[in-house]
Design a protein around this motif. Structure first.
Motif, short mmCIF file in Angstrom:
data_model
loop_
_atom_site.label_atom_id
_atom_site.label_comp_id
_atom_site.label_asym_id
_atom_site.label_seq_id
_atom_site.Cartn_x
_atom_site.Cartn_y
_atom_site.Cartn_z
N THR A 244 0.83 -1.21 0.00
CA THR A 244 0.00 0.00 0.00
C THR A 244 0.87 1.26 0.00
O THR A 244 0.50 2.27 -0.58
N ALA A 245 2.01 1.19 0.67
CA ALA A 245 2.87 2.37 0.73
C ALA A 245 3.64 2.56 -0.57
O ALA A 245 3.90 3.69 -0.97
N THR A 246 4.04 1.45 -1.24
CA THR A 246 4.79 1.62 -2.48
C THR A 246 3.86 1.85 -3.66
O THR A 246 3.81 2.94 -4.21
N LEU A 247 3.06 0.81 -3.99
CA LEU A 247 2.20 0.93 -5.17
C LEU A 247 1.08 1.94 -4.94
O LEU A 247 0.81 2.79 -5.80
N GLY A 248 0.43 1.87 -3.77
CA GLY A 248 -0.71 2.75 -3.52
C GLY A 248 -0.30 4.10 -2.98
O GLY A 248 -1.12 5.00 -2.84
N GLY A 249 0.97 4.27 -2.63
CA GLY A 249 1.42 5.54 -2.06
C GLY A 249 2.30 6.31 -3.02
O GLY A 249 1.84 7.14 -3.79
N ILE A 250 3.60 5.95 -2.99
CA ILE A 250 4.57 6.77 -3.74
C ILE A 250 4.37 6.62 -5.24
O ILE A 250 4.34 7.61 -5.97
N THR A 251 4.22 5.38 -5.72
CA THR A 251 4.03 5.19 -7.15
C THR A 251 2.80 5.94 -7.65
O THR A 251 2.84 6.63 -8.66
N LEU A 252 1.70 5.83 -6.87
CA LEU A 252 0.46 6.50 -7.28
C LEU A 252 0.67 8.01 -7.35
O LEU A 252 0.29 8.66 -8.32
N ASN A 253 1.34 8.57 -6.35
CA ASN A 253 1.52 10.01 -6.33
C ASN A 253 2.48 10.48 -7.42
O ASN A 253 2.30 11.55 -7.99
N GLN A 254 3.51 9.64 -7.69
CA GLN A 254 4.49 10.06 -8.70
C GLN A 254 3.92 10.00 -10.11
O GLN A 254 4.18 10.89 -10.92
#
Lengths: 432, 405
Positions: B357-367
Motif C-alpha cells: 500500500t505504501a509503495t504501489l498505492g502511495g509513492i508510485t500513485l503520487n508520482q
C-alpha cells in the motif's frame, strides 16, 4: 445398644452445641485468597508475577497521571512547571479541546449545534435500543436524521424538509399499494419519492431565502471526534438495510441475483478498507458525471457504507442460515408469499440471532473510521497527527494525546458491546 | 379423447410475468440484469468522459518506468533505478513478511492470553480480561501509531554498543536494539547447507510418518510403540549432517568491533517493521484470545467428565478429548484473523513501512498519477490473498467437519 447406654451414662446433653466457627484458614479473605490466588505453587508464582507487572505499570503511570500539568500554553511551559519531575502535559487537551472534538475548521460560535445533535442522538436512539420506551418516540427517531443534518451542516432547512417529504410521500404510497402486492408497494414508493425529490429540486433553489437561520458549514470543515461519530452513525444506519437486502439476495434461489450479491460481498470483504478509501479520495470522482463535484465526506460515506454493508450481509446470512428449516416451511404452509414470510416470520428471528454479530461489525466500523486520516481528513486521529503534533508548541506531546483518543474510543466501543450483551439477555426467549 | 378433456390451453398473457410464480423469477432476474448493466454503462461512460476531459487513458506502461525512490526495508535487490513493478514486488514481499511474522506471534500471544483468561487464578484472569478489552475496543490504527511512537522514541544510538568496553551489552551476545532498528544474528550458508536443509525436511516427513504409524499400530494391534522417538527422528539426522559436513549452516552475530560509528554485519530489522509487527501482534492477539476462550468453553463439560471417568490423566484429557474438539471451533475464526492481519498490515503507511500500500498505492500513485490503475492492482493483490486464504479455510473445514449420517 442405645437403650443400655442411655441408662448407663450419667449425663446426656439435651440441646445441641452451637457449631463452632470454621478454622480461620477456611473463611473470608484468607480462604478466598487461598482458592483464587495461591491454590498451587504455579498459581502462586503467576499471582506474584502479575502483581509485579501491575506494580511496574502503575508505578510508572500513576505519578505521570496525577502529577500532570493541566494549564500551560506549550510543552516548554509544561516542562518548566514540572521542573524535571515525572508528569503528563495534559494542558494540550485543555488547550486543543475544541480541535480534538470538532476539528480545526468548524466555526467556533456554532459548536452548540453538533453538541445538540449529539444529545438528541441519545433521545432518537433510545426507543430503538430500549423496547420498554413508548413507541411514539419512534416518530422523533424518524425525524432525527434530517434534523441532525440541518443542525450540523446548517444552511436552509428546505433541503432536509424536501428529503423528509420524499420519504413521507413514499411511505404513504407504500401504504396504499402494499395491499395489492409488496412489489407494487415497494417500487411505487421508490418512484413516488423520486418524483417528489425531482420536482422539489426545482422548487427549493427558487424559494430558498438568502439569509438562513443557521449558517451553512461546508463538509470539509467537519473534523475531530465529531467526524468519527458522523461517519460511524451514518454508515452503520445506512448499511443495515443494504446488508439485509444483500443477505436475502445471497440466499435467493434466482442465480443471477445470487451471483451479483456473492461477487459484491466477496469483493468488498477481500480488500482492506484503506484501498476503498483510496478509491473514495482519488478514483470515485471519475465515475460521476463530468463537472459534478461531490465532496469528500460524501464520497467517504459511500465507500464506508459499501464496505460495512458487505460485512453486515454476511452476519445476517449467518442468522438466516441458523434459523431452523421448519420456520421457512411453516411460513410457506401458511400461504404467505415471499415478502410476507420474510417480514413476519424469518427476518425478526434471523435479525435477533445476528445481533451480536451486527454489534461487532458496528464497533469494528466505528473503530475503522479513524482510517480516514490516511486520506488527509482531520478526524480525531487526523487532528492529532496533523495540526496538533505539527504545531511547534505541542511537538513531542505524544502519550497524552494518543491515550486520550484511545480512551474516547474505548468508552464508546465498550459501551456498545455491553449494551449488546444486555440485549442478548433480554431477547433470550429459550428457557434454559 | 371424448371423456378426458385436455386442460384448457392457457394462452400466455403479459401479466403472468409478474403474477405467475413460474415466470416471475425470470422477470426479476431480467430486470436486475438490465439495471446492473445500465448502472455499469453509466459509470463507464462517465469514466471515459472524465478521462477524455483530463487527457488521460488507462495504461499500465508506467510499471516498467524507473521508480526513482528508495526503499529501506527490502527482501530482494532494489535501488531507485528499478522499475515501479519491482517496487510493487518489494512491497508485496514486505506485506507478506510482516503479515506472516505477526500471524505467528499473535497466535502465541492469543493462545496464552485465552487460556490464562480461563484460569482459576482470579488476578491473572482479570489481567487478561483487561488486556483483551483494552485492545479490542481501541482502533488498530491508534495502536499502530502509539506503538510506532514508542518504538521510534526508544533505543540507544549504536555507539552505546561499540568499542572495547561498550556502555550497553548486546542481549544474548547477538541482539542489539538501537535507534536504527534491531540488530540480530544472520544465518550464513556455506557449502553443503542445502544438504542439511534437505535432511531436515526429510526428517520432518519421517517423524510425522512415525507418529501416524504409531497410531495405526495402536488401533490395529493394540501395541503401543514408543511415541517419543518422534523427537530424535526430527532432530538427530540434521545435527549429524551439520557435524559431518563441517557446520555449513552458522549464525554470525552483528560485529561491534569492526567500525567506530555503526554496528556491522548481522541482520537489521528496521524500526517501522518492528513497530508494525508488534502492534499487529498484540492487537490481533486480543481477538485470538477471545476465539480460543470461546473454543475451549464450547467443549461440553460432559466430555471432560466422561474422559476422566474412563481414567485418563488430565494431560491426556486435554490432548485427546478437549483440544481436538476445541480446535474445530477455534481454527476457522483463527484463519479469518490471519486474513485480518494481512488486511490491517496495509496501515503500514502510518509508521512508514514500505508495504504494497505504501509503495504501489502511495509513492508510485503520487508520482505517476495513475490512480485507477494503481488502486485496481492493489485491490487485486489483496483479493487474491484473501481468496487463497478462504480456499485453504474451506478445505480445512471440509476435513474436520462432523461426519454425519
Amino acid at each position: 445398644m442405645s437403650d443400655t447406654h442411655a441408662q448407663s451414662v450419667a449425663f446426656v446433653r439435651e440441646t445441641q452445641i452451637p457449631p463452632s466457627d470454621p478454622p480461620s484458614s477456611q473463611t473470608g479473605a484468607v480462604k478466598w485468597m487461598h482458592e483464587n490466588l495461591f491454590s498451587s505453587w504455579f498459581y502462586g508464582l503467576l499471582t506474584l508475577l502479575s502483581l509485579y507487572v501491575i506494580y511496574v505499570v502503575l508505578a510508572g503511570f500513576l505519578p505521570w497521571l496525577f502529577n500532570g500539568v493541566w494549564q500551560a500554553s506549550s510543552i516548554r511551559e509544561c516542562r518548566e512547571v514540572l521542573d524535571g519531575a515525572t508528569g503528563g502535559c495534559f494542558a494540550v487537551l485543555t488547550e486543543r479541546w475544541n480541535q480534538l472534538l470538532f476539528g480545526i475548521a468548524y466555526p467556533q460560535d456554532s459548536y452548540w449545534r453538533p453538541l445538540l445533535a449529539f444529545v438528541l442522538l441519545f433521545i432518537a436512539a433510545a426507543p430503538v435500543l430500549f423496547a420498554m420506551l413508548p413507541r411514539q418516540m419512534l416518530l422523533f427517531t424518524a425525524i432525527y436524521p434530517f434534523l441532525a443534518f440541518w443542525l450540523i451542516w446548517g444552511g436552509t432547512i428546505l433541503w432536509p424538509l424536501l428529503a423528509l417529504a420524499g420519504f413521507i410521500v413514499g411511505y404513504v404510497v407504500f401504504g396504499r399499494l402494499v395491499k395489492q402486492s409488496f412489489a407494487y408497494g415497494f417500487f411505487g414508493a421508490i418512484v413516488a419519492a423520486m418524483i417528489t425529490w425531482w420536482i422539489g429540486g426545482f422548487i427549493v433553489p427558487a424559494i430558498a431565502p438568502e439569509q438562513t437561520l443557521l449558517s451553512a458549514v461546508p463538509s470539509r470543515d467537519m473534523g475531530g471526534f465529531m467526524l468519527n461519530m458522523i461517519l460511524g452513525t451514518v454508515c452503520v444506519s445506512l448499511s443495515l438495510p443494504i446488508g439485509i437486502v444483500l443477505a436475502l439476495g445471497r440466499q435467493s434461489s434466482m442465480p443471477i441475483i445470487k451471483w451479483i450479491c456473492v461477487v459484491y460481498i466477496e469483493f468488498i470483504r477481500g480488500v482492506p478498507l484503506i484501498t476503498l478509501l483510496f478509491v473514495a479520495s482519488v478514483v470515485l470522482a471519475y465515475f460521476f458525471p463530468p463537472g459534478s463535484n461531490l465532496d469528500l465526506v460524501l464520497r467517504v460515506i459511500i465507500m464506508i457504507t459499501m464496505f460495512s454493508s458487505a460485512y453486515i450481509a454476511e452476519v445476517i446470512r449467518g442468522g438466516l442460515a441458523a434459523l431452523p428449516r421448519g420456520q421457512y416451511e411453516a411460513a410457506d404452509s401458511l400461504g404467505l408469499d415471499y415478502p410476507q414470510a420474510m417480514r413476519l416470520i424469518v427476518l425478526p428471528q434471523a435479525l435477533k440471532i445476528s445481533i451480536p454479530g451486527i454489534v461487532n461489525v458496528a464497533v469494528g466500523l466505528f473503530k475503522d473510521t479513524t482510517l480516514v486520516s490516511v486520506i488527509s481528513m482531520f478526524d480525531l486521529v487526523g487532528a492529532i497527527r496533523g495540526p496538533i503534533l505539527a504545531a511547534t508548541e505541542w511537538n513531542g506531546v505524544y502519550w497524552e494525546l494518543w491515550l486520550f483518543a484511545a480512551l474516547l474510543f474505548f468508552i464508546v466501543c465498550y459501551g456498545i458491546s455491553q449494551y449488546s450483551q444486555w440485549l442478548e439477555r433480554q431477547l433470550a426467549t429459550d428457557h434454559r | 379423447m371424448a371423456t378426458l378433456t385436455d386442460p384448457p390451453q392457457e394462452s400466455f398473457q403479459l401479466s403472468m410475468l409478474l403474477n405467475d410464480t413460474r415466470y416471475r423469477s425470470y422477470t426479476f432476474q431480467f430486470i436486475a440484469l438490465i439495471v446492473l448493466i445500465a448502472i455499469m454503462a453509466y459509470l463507464m461512460s462517465n469514466l471515459f468522459a472524465n478521462l477524455r476531459a483530463a487527457g488521460l487513458n488507462i495504461s499500465y506502461g508506467f510499471l516498467t518506468d524507473p521508480a526513482g525512490y528508495d526503499i529501506n526495508q527490502r527482501l530482494i535487490e532494489y535501488d531507485s533505478q528499478s522499475t515501479h513493478l519491482r517496487a510493487a514486488l518489494v512491497g508485496i514481499l514486505n506485506t507478506l513478511l510482516v503479515a506472516s511474522m505477526a500471524c505467528v506471534t499473535a497466535t502465541i500471544l492469543g493462545v496464552i492470553a485465552g487460556v490464562l483468561r480461563l484460569s482459576k487464578n482470579w488476578l491473572v484472569s482479570k489481567l487478561m480480561a483487561f488486556y483483551v478489552e483494552a485492545f479490542r475496543n481501541v482502533p488498530v490504527f491508534i495502536w499502530i501509531l502509539m506503538i510506532g511512537t514508542f518504538v521510534t522514541l526508544s533505543g540507544d544510538a549504536p555507539k552505546a554498543f561499540l568499542g572495547e568496553n561498550p556502555s550497553r551489552e548486546m542481549f544474548l551476545g547477538g541482539f542489539a536494539f538501537t535507534n536504527r532498528g534491531l540488530y540480530m544474528p544472520a544465518v550464513t550458508a556455506g557449502a553443503g547447507a542445502g544438504i542439511v536443509v534437505l535432511v531436515f525436511l526429510a526428517s520432518i516427513v519421517a517423524a510425522f510418518w512415525w507418529r501416524s504409524h504409531v497410531k495405526k499400530t495402536l488401533f490395529k494391534t493394540g501395541k503401543l510403540l514408543p511415541a517419543w522417538v518422534f523427537w530424535p527422528i526430527l532432530i538427530v539426522p540434521a545435527i549429524l549432517a551439520q557435524l559431518v559436513l563441517g557446520s555449513p549452516l552458522g549464525l554470525i552475530a552483528p560485529d561491534t568491533m569492526a567500525n567506530r560509528f555503526n554496528i556491522q554485519g548481522g541482520l537489521l530489522l528496521g524500526k517501522p517493521l518492528i513497530a508494525l509487527w508488534l502492534a499487529l501482534s498484540v492487537y490481533t492477539g486480543a481477538f485470538i484470545a477471545e476465539n480460543v476462550r470461546a473454543g475451549i468453553q464450547a467443549v461440553n463439560r460432559g466430555q471432560t467428565e466422561a474422559a476422566a471417568s474412563l481414567g485418563l490423566r488430565p494431560g491426556r484429557i486435554m490432548n485427546l478429548v478437549v483440544l481436538p474438539q476445541a480446535l474445530r471451533v477455534i481454527i476457522p475464526p483463527l484463519i479469518s484473523q490471519y486474513l485480518n492481519i494481512t488486511k490491517n498490515s496495509s496501515l503500514a503507511i502510518a509508521v512508514g513501512y514500505a508495504d504494497i500500500t505504501a509503495t504501489l498505492g502511495g509513492i508510485t500513485l503520487n508520482q505517476t498519477g495513475r490512480a485507477i490503475e494503481c488502486v485496481l492492482l492493489l485491490m487485486l493483490f489483496y483479493l487474491t490473498i484473501s481468496l487463497l486464504i478462504s480456499a485453504v479455510m474451506n478445505v480445512y473445514n471440509k476435513s474436520v467437519s462432523l461426519k454425519e449420517r
